[in-house]
Every structure is written in structure tokens, then in C-alpha cells.
Design a protein around this motif. Sequence first.
Motif, short mmCIF file in Angstrom:
data_model
loop_
_atom_site.label_atom_id
_atom_site.label_comp_id
_atom_site.label_asym_id
_atom_site.label_seq_id
_atom_site.Cartn_x
_atom_site.Cartn_y
_atom_site.Cartn_z
N ASP A 117 -31.19 -51.33 -63.84
CA ASP A 117 -32.61 -51.08 -63.58
C ASP A 117 -32.84 -50.72 -62.12
OD1 ASP A 117 -32.64 -53.47 -62.14
OD2 ASP A 117 -33.52 -54.62 -63.78
N LEU A 118 -34.08 -50.41 -61.79
CA LEU A 118 -34.40 -49.90 -60.46
C LEU A 118 -34.06 -50.91 -59.37
CD1 LEU A 118 -35.53 -47.61 -58.76
CD2 LEU A 118 -37.82 -48.56 -59.12
N SER A 119 -34.29 -52.19 -59.63
CA SER A 119 -34.00 -53.19 -58.61
C SER A 119 -32.50 -53.27 -58.32
CB SER A 119 -34.53 -54.56 -59.02
OG SER A 119 -33.89 -55.02 -60.20
N ALA A 120 -31.68 -53.17 -59.37
CA ALA A 120 -30.23 -53.18 -59.18
C ALA A 120 -29.77 -51.92 -58.46
CB ALA A 120 -29.53 -53.30 -60.54
N TRP A 121 -30.34 -50.78 -58.84
CA TRP A 121 -30.04 -49.52 -58.15
C TRP A 121 -30.36 -49.65 -56.65
CZ3 TRP A 121 -28.34 -44.44 -58.71
CH2 TRP A 121 -28.78 -43.53 -57.74
N ASN A 122 -31.57 -50.10 -56.34
CA ASN A 122 -32.00 -50.21 -54.95
C ASN A 122 -31.12 -51.16 -54.15
OD1 ASN A 122 -34.12 -48.39 -55.23
ND2 ASN A 122 -35.64 -49.97 -55.67
N ALA A 123 -30.69 -52.25 -54.76
CA ALA A 123 -29.85 -53.22 -54.07
C ALA A 123 -28.49 -52.63 -53.72
CB ALA A 123 -29.67 -54.47 -54.92
N THR A 124 -27.92 -51.85 -54.63
CA THR A 124 -26.62 -51.23 -54.39
C THR A 124 -26.72 -50.15 -53.31
OG1 THR A 124 -25.99 -51.64 -56.69
CG2 THR A 124 -24.69 -50.01 -55.48
N ILE A 125 -27.73 -49.31 -53.40
CA ILE A 125 -27.92 -48.26 -52.40
C ILE A 125 -28.19 -48.88 -51.03
CG2 ILE A 125 -29.38 -46.32 -51.70
CD1 ILE A 125 -27.56 -45.74 -54.12
N ALA A 126 -28.94 -49.98 -51.00
CA ALA A 126 -29.29 -50.63 -49.73
C ALA A 126 -28.05 -51.08 -48.98
CB ALA A 126 -30.22 -51.81 -49.98
N VAL A 127 -27.09 -51.68 -49.68
CA VAL A 127 -25.88 -52.17 -49.01
C VAL A 127 -24.92 -51.02 -48.74
CG1 VAL A 127 -23.83 -53.63 -49.26
CG2 VAL A 127 -26.06 -54.47 -50.01
N ASN A 128 -24.59 -50.24 -49.75
CA ASN A 128 -23.50 -49.26 -49.63
C ASN A 128 -23.86 -48.03 -48.82
OD1 ASN A 128 -22.35 -51.06 -51.39
ND2 ASN A 128 -22.06 -49.62 -53.06
N GLN A 129 -25.10 -47.62 -48.89
CA GLN A 129 -25.50 -46.38 -48.21
C GLN A 129 -26.39 -46.66 -46.99
OE1 GLN A 129 -27.26 -43.46 -50.80
NE2 GLN A 129 -27.84 -42.10 -49.13
N GLY B 66 -19.40 -43.32 -65.02
CA GLY B 66 -20.68 -43.40 -65.71
C GLY B 66 -21.23 -44.80 -65.83
N ASP B 67 -20.35 -45.80 -65.80
CA ASP B 67 -20.81 -47.18 -65.92
C ASP B 67 -21.14 -47.82 -64.58
OD1 ASP B 67 -20.79 -47.56 -68.74
OD2 ASP B 67 -18.60 -47.56 -68.68
N TYR B 68 -20.59 -47.28 -63.50
CA TYR B 68 -20.96 -47.73 -62.15
C TYR B 68 -21.77 -46.61 -61.49
CZ TYR B 68 -18.00 -51.83 -62.55
OH TYR B 68 -17.47 -53.02 -62.95
N PHE B 69 -22.95 -46.41 -61.99
CA PHE B 69 -23.76 -45.24 -61.65
C PHE B 69 -24.22 -45.29 -60.19
CE2 PHE B 69 -27.43 -42.34 -62.13
CZ PHE B 69 -26.80 -41.31 -62.82
N ALA B 70 -24.87 -46.38 -59.79
CA ALA B 70 -25.36 -46.49 -58.42
C ALA B 70 -24.21 -46.55 -57.43
CB ALA B 70 -26.25 -47.72 -58.27
N TYR B 71 -23.15 -47.26 -57.77
CA TYR B 71 -22.00 -47.36 -56.89
C TYR B 71 -21.40 -45.98 -56.63
CZ TYR B 71 -17.43 -48.80 -55.11
OH TYR B 71 -16.31 -48.95 -54.33
N SER B 72 -21.19 -45.21 -57.69
CA SER B 72 -20.63 -43.86 -57.53
C SER B 72 -21.55 -43.00 -56.69
CB SER B 72 -20.42 -43.22 -58.90
OG SER B 72 -19.50 -43.95 -59.67
N ALA B 73 -22.85 -43.09 -56.96
CA ALA B 73 -23.81 -42.29 -56.20
C ALA B 73 -23.79 -42.66 -54.72
CB ALA B 73 -25.22 -42.49 -56.77
N SER B 74 -23.73 -43.96 -54.42
CA SER B 74 -23.75 -44.41 -53.03
C SER B 74 -22.49 -43.99 -52.29
CB SER B 74 -23.93 -45.93 -52.96
OG SER B 74 -22.78 -46.61 -53.46
N LYS B 75 -21.36 -44.04 -52.97
CA LYS B 75 -20.10 -43.69 -52.30
C LYS B 75 -19.97 -42.18 -52.11
CE LYS B 75 -18.51 -47.84 -51.73
NZ LYS B 75 -18.36 -48.41 -50.37
N GLY B 76 -20.54 -41.40 -53.02
CA GLY B 76 -20.59 -39.96 -52.82
C GLY B 76 -21.50 -39.60 -51.66
N ALA B 77 -22.63 -40.28 -51.57
CA ALA B 77 -23.56 -40.05 -50.46
C ALA B 77 -22.92 -40.42 -49.13
CB ALA B 77 -24.83 -40.86 -50.68
N LEU B 78 -22.12 -41.47 -49.13
CA LEU B 78 -21.49 -41.91 -47.89
C LEU B 78 -20.50 -40.85 -47.38
CD1 LEU B 78 -21.33 -44.14 -45.84
CD2 LEU B 78 -19.66 -45.32 -47.29
N ARG B 79 -19.83 -40.16 -48.27
CA ARG B 79 -18.94 -39.08 -47.84
C ARG B 79 -19.74 -37.96 -47.16
NH1 ARG B 79 -16.64 -36.30 -52.09
NH2 ARG B 79 -15.28 -35.32 -50.53
N THR B 80 -20.89 -37.61 -47.72
CA THR B 80 -21.72 -36.56 -47.13
C THR B 80 -22.32 -37.03 -45.81
OG1 THR B 80 -22.27 -35.79 -49.35
CG2 THR B 80 -23.64 -34.99 -47.55
#
Length: 230
Positions: free
Chosen positions: A87-99, A134-148
Motif C-alpha cells: 500500500d501507499l504507506s509501505a511504498w512511501n516508507a521504502t522510498i524514504a529510506v532507500n532513495q 515484480g514482488d519487490y516493487f518499491a524496492y526495485s523502483a528505489s534502487k533503479g532511481a538511485l542509479r539515476t
Amino acid sequence: MGRSHVEYLSELGARVVIADVLDADGAELASELRGQNRDVVFVHLDVTSETNWARVVAHAQSLWGGLDGLVNNAGVTGTWGGPEVEDLSAWNATIAVNQTGSYLGIRHVAPLMRSAGGGAIVNVSSILGFVGDGDYFAYSASKGALRTMTRAAALKYANDAVRVNAICPGMVRTPMNDEEADADGYVSHTPLKRMAEPIEISRAVAFLLSDDASYITGSDLVIDGGYLAR
């Protein structure tokens, strides 16, 4: 991995500030290494807090006059199951730390490096920043963003002699990955047929921080046992 980085860098003679939200673990490690006559201190850091970052950087500057290197290592995997489960709260928490956490680190440390005439930043991304899961959606997104983000920061600070690179590990033998449901699946698709040991990542971090990597910036160093070769 963070513990391994601290131990290895301090063994090489670096003065290290351990900055972590886990106060007991960080303080214990700093005390242990100081007992070995290593120059290591611990400070509390929530990487999602700009106020925390400002305080930690100011403390490091007061101790040693500045910072030569930054390792943005903090990371969480987020919720397993993909966008309909996470959900959105889990997404936001992952992006907040990783990115966002890495962004804040760069934001507060780069000015010190610029004024000192240079430095090196290492962002810890992942092979999932290349291929996704596909199952670690926010994690994958955050790590791709970190490369950019790494590339963008490398361009921004190149004229200031501040190098910015990313390491992209595959599966590493850590407590977090011991709980990974599909760890065996990753290993089975890894040509070297094993996880990495944390020290194998730490050696790469030390290399990118060192003058041996003086002509490397804006790059990804993949440490994955051949996983992406497939």
C-alpha cells in the motif's frame, strides 16, 4: 553490510562515523573497534530526517574538520507482493529510506567535500535496479532511481572533484537476506552458485572511495556473481 564496511574501512586506517538508527548496535560496534585503537564514533541517524543529517554532518565536521567519503548504505526491502499488496504507506516508507535518505546524504555532505577540494560518495543500489522484481516493487523502483541519482550527482559535482558512484550487489549473506523467501531462487540463477559475503562488497566500497578509483564517476559497479550476465 554496513558493519562490514565499517570494520574494513577502519582496518584500512579510515576514521569512520557510524550513522545508524539502531543505537545499541552502532554504539556497540564503535566501542568494540575503539578497543582495537581504531578511530570510530557512533551517532544516531534516521536517514529520512533532514534535521538528523544536518546534525550528523556538523558533528563529523567538528570532530575531524570535514568528510572525505560517504557511503549511503541504509536500505529496506519493503513489503513483498507487488503494487496491489504494497500500500501507499509501505511504498512511501521504502522510498524514504532507500532513495530520499541517499538524496539527503548527498545534499548535506557534498558541500563539505566541495569546499575541501573533493571527495567520494558511494551509493548502495542493487541488481534489482537493473532488472526489477515484480514482488519487490518499491524496492526495485528505489534502487533503479538511485542509479539515476548517482549519474546526476556525478555530473553535478564533477567540477568540484567529488566522485559519485554506485555499487549494485546481488544476493549478499546478511540477516535481511536470510529471511528472503526466494533466496534459493536467486542463488540458483547466479552463475557462481552462492551468495556474496559482506566483505566482498566492502572491498568494492573501499576501492571506489580510494584514489585508486580517481577516474571513475557516474558508474555502476556490479557485484553479483554473474547474475546480470544472464
